[in-house]
Design an enzyme around this catalytic site. Structure first.
Site, PDB file in Angstrom:
ATOM      1  N   LYS A 104       0.830  -1.234   0.000  1.00 38.82           N
ATOM      2  CA  LYS A 104       0.000   0.000   0.000  1.00 38.82           C
ATOM      3  C   LYS A 104       0.843   1.254   0.000  1.00 38.82           C
ATOM      4  O   LYS A 104       0.464   2.284  -0.518  1.00 38.82           O
ATOM      5  CB  LYS A 104      -0.951   0.029   1.192  1.00 38.82           C
ATOM      6  CG  LYS A 104      -0.264  -0.020   2.534  1.00 38.82           C
ATOM      7  CD  LYS A 104      -0.720  -1.182   3.319  1.00 38.82           C
ATOM      8  CE  LYS A 104       0.415  -1.901   3.953  1.00 38.82           C
ATOM      9  NZ  LYS A 104       0.071  -3.212   4.397  1.00 38.82           N
ATOM     10  N   GLU A 128      -5.042  -5.387  -5.484  1.00 39.45           N
ATOM     11  CA  GLU A 128      -6.203  -5.728  -4.647  1.00 39.45           C
ATOM     12  C   GLU A 128      -5.795  -5.948  -3.185  1.00 39.45           C
ATOM     13  O   GLU A 128      -6.519  -5.562  -2.261  1.00 39.45           O
ATOM     14  CB  GLU A 128      -6.877  -6.996  -5.196  1.00 39.45           C
ATOM     15  CG  GLU A 128      -8.095  -7.458  -4.436  1.00 39.45           C
ATOM     16  CD  GLU A 128      -9.237  -6.463  -4.478  1.00 39.45           C
ATOM     17  OE1 GLU A 128      -9.869  -6.321  -5.525  1.00 39.45           O
ATOM     18  OE2 GLU A 128      -9.501  -5.805  -3.443  1.00 39.45           O
ATOM     19  N   VAL A 131      -5.297  -3.006   0.084  1.00 35.41           N
ATOM     20  CA  VAL A 131      -6.291  -2.471   1.024  1.00 35.41           C
ATOM     21  C   VAL A 131      -7.201  -3.605   1.479  1.00 35.41           C
ATOM     22  O   VAL A 131      -7.807  -4.300   0.663  1.00 35.41           O
ATOM     23  CB  VAL A 131      -7.169  -1.379   0.364  1.00 35.41           C
ATOM     24  CG1 VAL A 131      -8.186  -0.828   1.366  1.00 35.41           C
ATOM     25  CG2 VAL A 131      -6.324  -0.264  -0.222  1.00 35.41           C
ATOM     26  N   GLY A 133      -6.541  -6.518   2.841  1.00 31.68           N
ATOM     27  CA  GLY A 133      -6.059  -7.909   2.747  1.00 31.68           C
ATOM     28  C   GLY A 133      -6.911  -8.748   1.806  1.00 31.68           C
ATOM     29  O   GLY A 133      -6.932  -8.531   0.599  1.00 31.68           O
ATOM     30  N   GLY A 186       1.590 -11.740  18.330  1.00 30.10           N
ATOM     31  CA  GLY A 186       2.089 -11.634  16.953  1.00 30.10           C
ATOM     32  C   GLY A 186       1.189 -10.789  16.065  1.00 30.10           C
ATOM     33  O   GLY A 186       1.336 -10.783  14.843  1.00 30.10           O
ATOM     34  N   GLU A 189       3.370  -5.300  15.403  1.00 27.88           N
ATOM     35  CA  GLU A 189       4.813  -5.332  15.123  1.00 27.88           C
ATOM     36  C   GLU A 189       5.586  -4.907  16.382  1.00 27.88           C
ATOM     37  O   GLU A 189       5.069  -4.129  17.190  1.00 27.88           O
ATOM     38  CB  GLU A 189       5.149  -4.305  14.029  1.00 27.88           C
ATOM     39  CG  GLU A 189       4.394  -4.488  12.732  1.00 27.88           C
ATOM     40  CD  GLU A 189       5.005  -5.567  11.850  1.00 27.88           C
ATOM     41  OE1 GLU A 189       6.167  -5.944  12.108  1.00 27.88           O
ATOM     42  OE2 GLU A 189       4.321  -6.031  10.943  1.00 27.88           O
ATOM     43  N   ASP A 200      -0.505   3.353   8.217  1.00 26.58           N
ATOM     44  CA  ASP A 200      -0.978   2.251   7.369  1.00 26.58           C
ATOM     45  C   ASP A 200      -2.400   2.542   6.871  1.00 26.58           C
ATOM     46  O   ASP A 200      -2.695   2.397   5.675  1.00 26.58           O
ATOM     47  CB  ASP A 200      -0.945   0.958   8.203  1.00 26.58           C
ATOM     48  CG  ASP A 200      -1.482  -0.248   7.469  1.00 26.58           C
ATOM     49  OD1 ASP A 200      -0.761  -0.806   6.633  1.00 26.58           O
ATOM     50  OD2 ASP A 200      -2.635  -0.633   7.735  1.00 26.58           O
ATOM     51  N   LYS A 204      -3.874   3.339   2.941  1.00 27.22           N
ATOM     52  CA  LYS A 204      -5.000   2.581   2.377  1.00 27.22           C
ATOM     53  C   LYS A 204      -6.159   3.512   2.028  1.00 27.22           C
ATOM     54  O   LYS A 204      -6.816   3.341   1.001  1.00 27.22           O
ATOM     55  CB  LYS A 204      -5.444   1.500   3.372  1.00 27.22           C
ATOM     56  CG  LYS A 204      -4.400   0.401   3.563  1.00 27.22           C
ATOM     57  CD  LYS A 204      -4.738  -0.479   4.769  1.00 27.22           C
ATOM     58  CE  LYS A 204      -3.779  -1.645   4.927  1.00 27.22           C
ATOM     59  NZ  LYS A 204      -3.949  -2.354   6.211  1.00 27.22           N
ATOM     60  N   GLY A 301      -2.763 -11.228   7.156  1.00 26.61           N
ATOM     61  CA  GLY A 301      -2.503 -12.665   7.295  1.00 26.61           C
ATOM     62  C   GLY A 301      -2.075 -13.233   5.954  1.00 26.61           C
ATOM     63  O   GLY A 301      -2.447 -12.731   4.901  1.00 26.61           O
TER      64      GLY A 301
HETATM   65  N1  HSE Z   1      -0.562  -3.936   9.540  1.00 29.48           N
HETATM   66  C1  HSE Z   1      -1.814  -4.074   8.852  1.00 29.48           C
HETATM   67  C2  HSE Z   1      -2.917  -4.196   9.858  1.00 29.48           C
HETATM   68  C3  HSE Z   1      -1.895  -5.241   7.937  1.00 29.48           C
HETATM   69  O1  HSE Z   1      -2.676  -4.211  11.059  1.00 29.48           O
HETATM   70  O2  HSE Z   1      -4.053  -4.285   9.418  1.00 29.48           O
HETATM   71  C4  HSE Z   1      -1.185  -5.036   6.655  1.00 29.48           C
HETATM   72  O3  HSE Z   1      -1.821  -4.073   5.886  1.00 29.48           O
END
Ligand code: HSE
Length: 429
Positions: A104, A128, A131, A133, A186, A189, A200, A204, A301
């Site tokens: 993205k 695709e 944005v 997933g 997990g 990050e 992020d 998007k 994921g």
């Molecule tokens: N780090 C993003 C989130 C996933 O937490 O949704 C990857 O776009």
């Protein structure tokens, strides 16, 4: 039809894509008449252990092995970040190889350059997975909603922050505890800034609102505020008023005026987006023909992301003519649209004040002078030197509200501005 593909990167997402290409090879061949052969995968370190094994000779640390292979017509990129991904993607597109990406950041920041390269090379650029997933939101907007004038998109498009806010809302966790738990699981990050500060989601939203409003919305025109100042106390006050808190990515278009903003938002607890819990994502939009529409699913994921990437690979491989955006896709905003930083919404304002006569009147006076109309007011606590006050306003202008809050902050009896949260309750289904 057998398609030779290349990978840029082979980490978590790359392994997921490799897994789906193998596990679903028969399904894809049966439905689409297409098979894929992975010819080369670019990695930085050939000796690093990998989650999945690739056939001998596929891994390479030389980009030229992919660029120069005439047998590769589609390349999937999972390196992330702008550099060096942007240069690689541009070179591949100019060489006529279509590129599928989940990145993205590179799309939001360098879309114009990549699209120019794609046009010049006669190749396709597919994103695709960038944005939401696994949620098929990009093609839904471009290929299924073309008949609509879309005037609003509201998304929960960051799973990390939605997971943290869900824990804070449902279990009363502090921000720090909820973040730590998400990191232990997990889901967040080790360095969470990209997610928790809203970067992020802003990337998007830039992509989503550009497509929805058919005008490039540069990421630097997206207002951004993260979740790091949220407290369980403020969330509880919101809940008492019937609200749920979400980090919403909001795009709205009125005529030629566009607003794009990412910030913690109170929405009514019966709004469809309020039921999106944990790491799930959803996009709620309004088109003038379709009405309200919500897409919901896993926003991250390996397998959900691979679902979108492999679908893009199939579309790229089968396209007779690649499609390019028909809006003016340039780094600078198009002159035909105006970006509105003075949007209108409602506000939840939580103050800690000294409990004595005249304090409320002074605050109310400032709000009145700034044309901010109060819809409800609650004073919590009793018999303590300081008490929390909560105001919910009617619809008002952002700049009026910010100015009012600055003036309120300088009143002598104000201990602290504990929260200013925007409230969106106009668009409930
Ligand atoms: N780090 C993003 C989130 C996933 O937490 O949704 C990857 O776009």
């Amino acid at each position: 039809m057998n398609i030779g593909i290349g990978f840029l990167g082979f980490g978590h997402i790359g392994s997921g894509v490799w897994g789906v290409l193998n596990a679903n090879a028969d399904t894809i061949a049966h439905k689409e008449g297409t098979t894929f052969t992975l010819r080369r995968a670019l990695v930085r370190d050939l000796r690093k252990p990998r989650a999945a094994a690739l056939p001998d000779g596929v891994l390479t640390d030389r980009f030229e092995d992919i660029l120069g292979d005439p047998g590769i017509s589609v390349v999937a990129e999972f390196m992330g970040g702008v550099d060096p991904a942007c240069g690689y993607i541009e070179a591949l597109l100019r060489a006529g190889k279509s590129v599928v990406t989940a990145n993205k950041e590179v799309i939001a920041q360098r879309w114009h350059r990549l699209e120019t390269a794609a046009r010049e090379g006669g190749a396709g650029l597919y994103y695709e997975a960038s944005v939401g997933g696994g949620i098929p939101v990009i093609r839904t907007i471009t290929d299924s909603l073309q008949a609509n004038d879309i005037d609003s998109v509201m998304g929960i498009i960051n799973g990390t922050t939605n997971h943290i806010l869900t824990r804070m809302s449902e279990q009363g966790r502090s921000y720090d505890a909820a973040l730590r738990e998400a990191q232990e699981d997990g889901l967040a990050e080790p360095d969470p800034r990209n997610d928790v500060e809203g970067f992020d989601a802003a990337y998007k939203l830039s992509i989503l609102s550009s497509l929805a409003f058919h005008a490039r919305v540069p990421v630097d025109r997206v207002y951004r505020e993260g979740i790091t100042r949220m407290t369980p106390e403020v969330i509880r006050y919101g809940q008492e008023l019937g609200y749920a808190v979400k980090l919403l990515a909001i795009g709205k278009k009125r005529g030629t005026s566009i607003e794009a903003r990412v910030h913690p938002t109170f929405i009514p607890e019966n709004h469809p987006l309020a039921s999106v819990r944990g790491a799930y994502n959803a996009v709620f939009l309004h088109g003038n023909a379709v009405g309200n529409l919500m897409l919901y699913g896993r926003g991250a994921g390996d397998l959900p992301t691979a679902s979108a990437i492999v679908s893009d690979c199939i579309v790229a491989a089968k396209a007779k003519d690649h499609r390019y955006n028909s809006f003016r896709n340039e780094a600078r905003p198009a002159p035909e649209v105006a970006f509105d930083g003075n949007w209108q919404t409602k506000y939840f304002l939580n103050l800690e004040v000294i409990d004595r006569p005249g304090v409320l009147a002074a605050i109310a006076g400032i709000l009145a002078r700034r044309q901010v109309s109060v819809a409800s007011l609650i004073q919590k606590g009793y018999g303590t030197a300081t008490v929390p006050l909560i105001f919910v306003t009617h619809q008002t202008y952002e700049q009026s509200m910010l100015q009012a809050v600055r003036e309120i902050e300088s009143l002598p009896d104000i201990i602290e501005i504990k929260a200013l949260i925007r409230v969106e309750d106009e668009d409930s289904a």
